[in-house]
Design a protein around this motif. Structure first.
Motif, PDB file in Angstrom:
ATOM      1  N   LEU A   1       5.018   8.409  13.380  1.00  0.00           N
ATOM      2  CA  LEU A   1       5.552   9.517  12.592  1.00  0.00           C
ATOM      3  C   LEU A   1       4.386  10.315  12.026  1.00  0.00           C
ATOM      4  O   LEU A   1       3.391   9.738  11.598  1.00  0.00           O
ATOM      5  N   GLU A   2       4.535  11.645  12.007  1.00  0.00           N
ATOM      6  CA  GLU A   2       3.494  12.491  11.404  1.00  0.00           C
ATOM      7  C   GLU A   2       3.917  12.867   9.989  1.00  0.00           C
ATOM      8  O   GLU A   2       5.015  13.398   9.778  1.00  0.00           O
ATOM      9  N   ARG A   3       3.052  12.613   9.041  1.00  0.00           N
ATOM     10  CA  ARG A   3       3.337  12.892   7.627  1.00  0.00           C
ATOM     11  C   ARG A   3       3.430  14.399   7.365  1.00  0.00           C
ATOM     12  O   ARG A   3       2.724  15.183   7.991  1.00  0.00           O
ATOM     13  N   ASN A   4       4.251  14.764   6.401  1.00  0.00           N
ATOM     14  CA  ASN A   4       4.338  16.159   5.950  1.00  0.00           C
ATOM     15  C   ASN A   4       3.182  16.533   5.034  1.00  0.00           C
ATOM     16  O   ASN A   4       2.738  17.667   5.036  1.00  0.00           O
ATOM     17  N   ASP A   5       2.730  15.573   4.239  1.00  0.00           N
ATOM     18  CA  ASP A   5       1.759  15.875   3.183  1.00  0.00           C
ATOM     19  C   ASP A   5       0.312  15.632   3.582  1.00  0.00           C
ATOM     20  O   ASP A   5      -0.570  15.659   2.733  1.00  0.00           O
ATOM     21  N   PHE A   6       0.068  15.411   4.864  1.00  0.00           N
ATOM     22  CA  PHE A   6      -1.294  15.089   5.306  1.00  0.00           C
ATOM     23  C   PHE A   6      -1.350  15.487   6.781  1.00  0.00           C
ATOM     24  O   PHE A   6      -0.952  14.724   7.653  1.00  0.00           O
ATOM     25  N   THR A   7      -1.826  16.691   7.072  1.00  0.00           N
ATOM     26  CA  THR A   7      -1.813  17.254   8.415  1.00  0.00           C
ATOM     27  C   THR A   7      -2.469  16.332   9.430  1.00  0.00           C
ATOM     28  O   THR A   7      -3.537  15.781   9.191  1.00  0.00           O
ATOM     29  N   ASP A   8      -1.808  16.184  10.564  1.00  0.00           N
ATOM     30  CA  ASP A   8      -2.272  15.346  11.673  1.00  0.00           C
ATOM     31  C   ASP A   8      -2.434  13.876  11.297  1.00  0.00           C
ATOM     32  O   ASP A   8      -3.195  13.147  11.938  1.00  0.00           O
ATOM     33  N   ALA A   9      -1.717  13.441  10.278  1.00  0.00           N
ATOM     34  CA  ALA A   9      -1.765  12.033   9.876  1.00  0.00           C
ATOM     35  C   ALA A   9      -0.571  11.312  10.488  1.00  0.00           C
ATOM     36  O   ALA A   9       0.554  11.442  10.026  1.00  0.00           O
ATOM     37  N   TRP A  10      -0.840  10.563  11.530  1.00  0.00           N
ATOM     38  CA  TRP A  10       0.185   9.792  12.229  1.00  0.00           C
ATOM     39  C   TRP A  10       0.169   8.366  11.711  1.00  0.00           C
ATOM     40  O   TRP A  10      -0.890   7.824  11.383  1.00  0.00           O
ATOM     41  N   GLN A  11       1.340   7.757  11.667  1.00  0.00           N
ATOM     42  CA  GLN A  11       1.453   6.408  11.136  1.00  0.00           C
ATOM     43  C   GLN A  11       2.721   5.734  11.637  1.00  0.00           C
ATOM     44  O   GLN A  11       3.623   6.381  12.154  1.00  0.00           O
ATOM     45  N   SER A  12       2.762   4.430  11.439  1.00  0.00           N
ATOM     46  CA  SER A  12       3.990   3.670  11.625  1.00  0.00           C
ATOM     47  C   SER A  12       4.826   3.843  10.357  1.00  0.00           C
ATOM     48  O   SER A  12       4.393   4.482   9.399  1.00  0.00           O
ATOM     49  N   VAL A  13       6.009   3.270  10.332  1.00  0.00           N
ATOM     50  CA  VAL A  13       6.842   3.309   9.126  1.00  0.00           C
ATOM     51  C   VAL A  13       6.124   2.537   8.019  1.00  0.00           C
ATOM     52  O   VAL A  13       5.622   1.432   8.246  1.00  0.00           O
ATOM     53  N   THR A  14       6.060   3.134   6.845  1.00  0.00           N
ATOM     54  CA  THR A  14       5.467   2.485   5.676  1.00  0.00           C
ATOM     55  C   THR A  14       6.336   2.770   4.462  1.00  0.00           C
ATOM     56  O   THR A  14       7.134   3.703   4.473  1.00  0.00           O
ATOM     57  N   GLY A  15       6.138   1.996   3.431  1.00  0.00           N
ATOM     58  CA  GLY A  15       6.862   2.280   2.193  1.00  0.00           C
ATOM     59  C   GLY A  15       6.650   1.214   1.154  1.00  0.00           C
ATOM     60  O   GLY A  15       6.341   0.060   1.477  1.00  0.00           O
ATOM     61  N   SER A  16       6.830   1.608  -0.088  1.00  0.00           N
ATOM     62  CA  SER A  16       6.625   0.704  -1.220  1.00  0.00           C
ATOM     63  C   SER A  16       7.889  -0.072  -1.560  1.00  0.00           C
ATOM     64  O   SER A  16       9.005   0.430  -1.415  1.00  0.00           O
ATOM     65  N   ARG A  17       7.677  -1.282  -2.042  1.00  0.00           N
ATOM     66  CA  ARG A  17       8.781  -2.112  -2.509  1.00  0.00           C
ATOM     67  C   ARG A  17       9.407  -1.449  -3.728  1.00  0.00           C
ATOM     68  O   ARG A  17       8.713  -0.841  -4.545  1.00  0.00           O
TER      69      ARG A  17
END
Length: 147
Positions: free
Chosen positions: A23-39
């Motif tokens: 997934l590409e983040r909205n708040d960080f251009t060209d920042a691709w990542q897997s699913v992440t999130g805080s508890r």
């Protein structure tokens, strides 16, 4: 808005052929990542993984489908996101999980968090992600998936 907990999940979504969803983040251009999130609250980390998967992709799976790698990493929170945490919090502990889907699928992005998604092989994914811990987990995927 309450502060985020400095405890999160990283969820690698992949197919049996080891194609990986990024997934590409909205708040960080060209920042691709897997699913992440805080508890949130005192939820179990596997529940955090299931919730974040549904929120970020629209994919819902049972608890038994998510593999807990029993692995965690501490990392310094990027400066641009520190305002989301209590004053003085600079380190996050990330717990790694994965889920194997039978095949690539369309997803329903959370527009507030991500702008695009793509399915690519795990080697390319490891080169694309901005987070070193995400890249490390992707490089471990073949061994973790018994390939």
């Amino acid at each position: 808005m309450p502060y985020k907990q400095p405890v999160s999940i990283l969820l690698i979504i992949h197919t049996p052929e080891l194609d990986v969803l990024l997934l590409e983040r909205n708040d960080f251009t060209d920042a691709w990542q897997s699913v992440t999130g805080s508890r949130e609250g005192d939820e179990a980390l596997i529940d955090t993984a299931r919730r974040e998967l549904a929120e970020e992709t629209g994919i819902e799976v049972g608890e038994a489908q998510i593999k807990d790698w029993q692995q965690s990493h501490d990392f310094e929170i990027f400066e641009i996101w520190r305002h989301r945490y209590a004053p003085g919090v600079t380190t996050n502990t990330e717990h790694v999980f994965s889920v194997c889907l039978p095949e690539r699928c369309e997803i329903s992005l959370s527009a507030k968090e991500h702008r695009r998604f793509k399915w690519i092989n795990w080697q390319q994914a490891a080169e694309m992600v901005f987070s070193p811990s995400n890249a490390d987990a992707l490089r471990e995927l073949p061994a973790r998936s018994a390939h």
